[in-house]
Motif scaffolding. Sequence first.
Motif, short mmCIF file in Angstrom:
data_model
loop_
_atom_site.label_atom_id
_atom_site.label_comp_id
_atom_site.label_asym_id
_atom_site.label_seq_id
_atom_site.Cartn_x
_atom_site.Cartn_y
_atom_site.Cartn_z
N ASN A 94 -1.10 -7.15 1.26
CA ASN A 94 0.30 -8.02 0.38
C ASN A 94 0.55 -9.14 1.41
O ASN A 94 1.29 -8.84 2.24
N PRO A 101 7.61 -5.93 -2.34
CA PRO A 101 6.87 -4.77 -1.80
C PRO A 101 5.95 -4.19 -2.89
O PRO A 101 6.41 -4.39 -4.04
N ALA A 120 4.94 2.22 0.61
CA ALA A 120 5.38 0.74 0.39
C ALA A 120 4.51 -0.03 1.38
O ALA A 120 4.41 0.19 2.51
N HIS A 122 4.71 -3.84 2.52
CA HIS A 122 5.78 -4.88 2.34
C HIS A 122 4.99 -6.18 2.54
O HIS A 122 3.81 -6.25 2.99
N PRO A 152 12.72 -6.16 -4.13
CA PRO A 152 12.73 -5.86 -2.73
C PRO A 152 14.33 -5.59 -2.50
O PRO A 152 14.51 -4.61 -1.47
#
Length: 171
Positions: A94, A101, A120, A122, A152
């Motif tokens: 990511n 996220p 998750a 982020h 977020p």
Amino acid sequence: MEVKKPKWWRNKRNRWLLILGLFLCLIAGGYIYFIQRTPEVVSSDLLPAMEKNQDRSVKDVAQEVADANYFTLSINPNAHFSNGESEGTLQIINPESNSHPITVSVVLDETNEEVFMSKAIHPGQEIMQAKLSKNLPQGVYAATATVTIYDPETEEKQGATKAALTITIDN
């Protein structure tokens, strides 16, 4: 005393052409006038951002909102595991350029069985190695990774996208 009309006016066709030309000029002028008077329409999605940034142009604020909602993902389409119980290369990234996220779920196409679910991830985080939640025998498996995007601030689901994967188990 009779006023003599010009020669071109005596022809009925010429009179109609003149009237039609004047009518078209009137319509064109009215169209241009109303187009110039049309106020700039702002999408309701931009209204909160516009209220905070009244000194900036709509174009600048719209670009900022679009940049904040831009999303990219990097995922290796070929996951490789030495055996069904070991960690393997999954490679989910990511990028820092994202503002949202994500979570990733990998499902086998043939059985629709989930074999991986991430926590998750982020912006700026990555999963390079992962272990499958199900022990798979040796073989090559077609799978689909479902990437779920979250807000977020509220942590509510904002959308999802899918990517095709091939999972290879050596032993």
